[in-house]
Design an enzyme around this catalytic site. Structure first.
Site, PDB file in Angstrom:
ATOM      1  N   THR A  43       0.834  -1.205   0.000  1.00  0.00           N
ATOM      2  CA  THR A  43       0.000   0.000   0.000  1.00  0.00           C
ATOM      3  C   THR A  43       0.872   1.260   0.000  1.00  0.00           C
ATOM      4  O   THR A  43       0.584   2.231  -0.696  1.00  0.00           O
ATOM      5  CB  THR A  43      -0.917   0.014   1.245  1.00  0.00           C
ATOM      6  OG1 THR A  43      -1.671  -1.192   1.249  1.00  0.00           O
ATOM      7  CG2 THR A  43      -1.864   1.194   1.237  1.00  0.00           C
ATOM      8  N   HIS A  46       2.130   1.864  -3.421  1.00  0.00           N
ATOM      9  CA  HIS A  46       1.097   2.502  -4.267  1.00  0.00           C
ATOM     10  C   HIS A  46       1.066   4.005  -4.022  1.00  0.00           C
ATOM     11  O   HIS A  46       1.002   4.798  -4.952  1.00  0.00           O
ATOM     12  CB  HIS A  46      -0.292   1.927  -3.952  1.00  0.00           C
ATOM     13  CG  HIS A  46      -0.514   0.556  -4.514  1.00  0.00           C
ATOM     14  ND1 HIS A  46      -0.602   0.320  -5.863  1.00  0.00           N
ATOM     15  CD2 HIS A  46      -0.653  -0.646  -3.912  1.00  0.00           C
ATOM     16  CE1 HIS A  46      -0.790  -0.979  -6.065  1.00  0.00           C
ATOM     17  NE2 HIS A  46      -0.821  -1.588  -4.892  1.00  0.00           N
TER      18      HIS A  46
END
Ligand code: ZN
Length: 366
Positions: A43, A46
């Site tokens: 995450t 990202h």
């Protein structure tokens, strides 16, 4: 109270910066920790890369990155009851509202109004971080910092493998994916008593770690072979009792559904780049009588309790999955390492304090 170093997203574009900011103030129901270690999650990558998901999902910029953490409590809010100064804690990253129907019925991990650390509010890639008491989890001192901070993804793996019924002893499990969480899942499945673990992935570096974590069969997703048939051939023709999908690739989802036996359980954890995936609803789900279990987070705090005990007792060894320890100020090196294809790393842990990093590196290299 002074300033601290923090890795922050300053602009809605690629990258992040190490900056000096004020040490944050806590509210009455929060605690302040001195961060001992913090690990990089997919995450965070990202958000670092600033892809479409991040552009749509991240509301507050500037914001401190990161959510996997362990640290020592240095201050507690006035209404904090159980956490004390000096406690060695980690953080559950799903912050529950404690009011919605899911929170009230023992499903805080899928709170209807939940916030996520480092996504919806300032994260933990910093010298100090604010953690709500509701998600502060007291660690066992026997668990070293580089392992304490990865308990969050290890919790995903534990929950995905064990499911709601913890019924895995003697079963045959297929794990699709070769990221750190999938590698953790291999170890958890093996330790929980799976009689055979099939590990399906792409990158040699990670597949080797999968073997160290106990995979009985290591199958390359890129090889020209029939993996579904191979799994059936090695399960008396039935297929795997449990499939844990952690790749988020269409091929893995479809092969996972096909290699699951009738009446089996499919744990869905990987996020596919396509929002919609075409599956044969009748034949892959209905007539096979399977259960599909979406995995978002971990059981709060049943999963945490179990893996804390497994780590503290050294029954579960996750050290093969932790491949790099860096100083927090070298976070860019960590991100670059994470983004290399073919993969050359699994879990990367960052330390704000170089003295602690050097101490841990000595143990790490043994
Ligand atoms: Zn809630």
């Amino acid at each position: 109270m002074g300033t601290m170093k923090a890795v922050r997203k300053l602009k809605r574009e690629k990258g992040a910066n190490l900056v000096d900011i004020e040490i944050p103030k806590i509210k009455s129901d929060e605690v302040l920790i001195k961060v001992l270690s913090t690990s990089i999650c997919g995450t965070d990558v990202h958000i670092y890369k600033w892809d479409t998901w991040s552009e749509n999902r991240i509301k507050n910029i500037p914001q401190t990155l990161g959510h996997e953490v362990c640290g020592e409590v240095v201050e507690v809010g006035s209404s904090v009851k159980k956490i004390k100064v000096g406690d060695y804690i980690s953080a559950e990253t799903h912050i529950p509202c404690k009011k919605c129907i899911n929170c009230l019925t023992g499903n805080e991990h899928i709170c209807m109004n939940g916030q996520i650390l480092g996504v919806d509010r300032d994260g933990v890639f910093a010298e100090y971080a604010v953690i709500p008491e509701s998600v502060a989890w007291v660690n066992d001192r026997a668990i070293p910092p580089e392992m304490a901070s990865v308990q969050e993804p290890l919790g995903n793996a534990t929950y995905a493998v064990l499911g709601e019924d913890y019924n895995i002893y003697g079963k045959r499990v297929a794990i699709f994916g070769d990221g750190p969480t999938a590698l953790f899942a291999v170890g958890v499945a093996k330790l929980a008593g799976a009689s055979k673990v099939f590990h399906i992935g792409v990158f040699d570096f990670n597949m080797e770690i999968g073997k160290k974590m106990g995979a009985d069969y290591s199958l390359k997703a890129t090889d020209n072979m029939d993996r579904v048939q191979f799994i059936r051939d090695n399960t008396d023709g039935y297929g795997a009792d449990i499939v844990v999908e952690m790749a988020g690739a269409k091929q893995a989802v479809l092969e996972g559904l096909d290699s699951l036996r009738k009446g089996g359980r499919f744990s869905a954890f990987g996020i596919t780049p396509e929002q919609k995936l075409e599956i044969d609803y009748n034949n892959q789900i209905v007539f096979k009588g399977i259960q599909i279990h979406g995995i978002s987070g971990r059981r709060m705090f049943d999963t945490w309790l179990r893996l804390k005990n497994m780590l503290a007792s050294k029954k579960l060894d996750i050290s093969p999955v932790i491949t790099n320890l860096f100083a927090l100020e070298d976070f860019e090196k960590g991100f670059e390492e994470m983004m290399k294809i073919p993969r050359v790393s699994a879990k990367i842990v960052l330390f704000p304090d170089k003295k602690l990093l050097n101490e841990r590196l000595k143990e790490f290299k043994k």
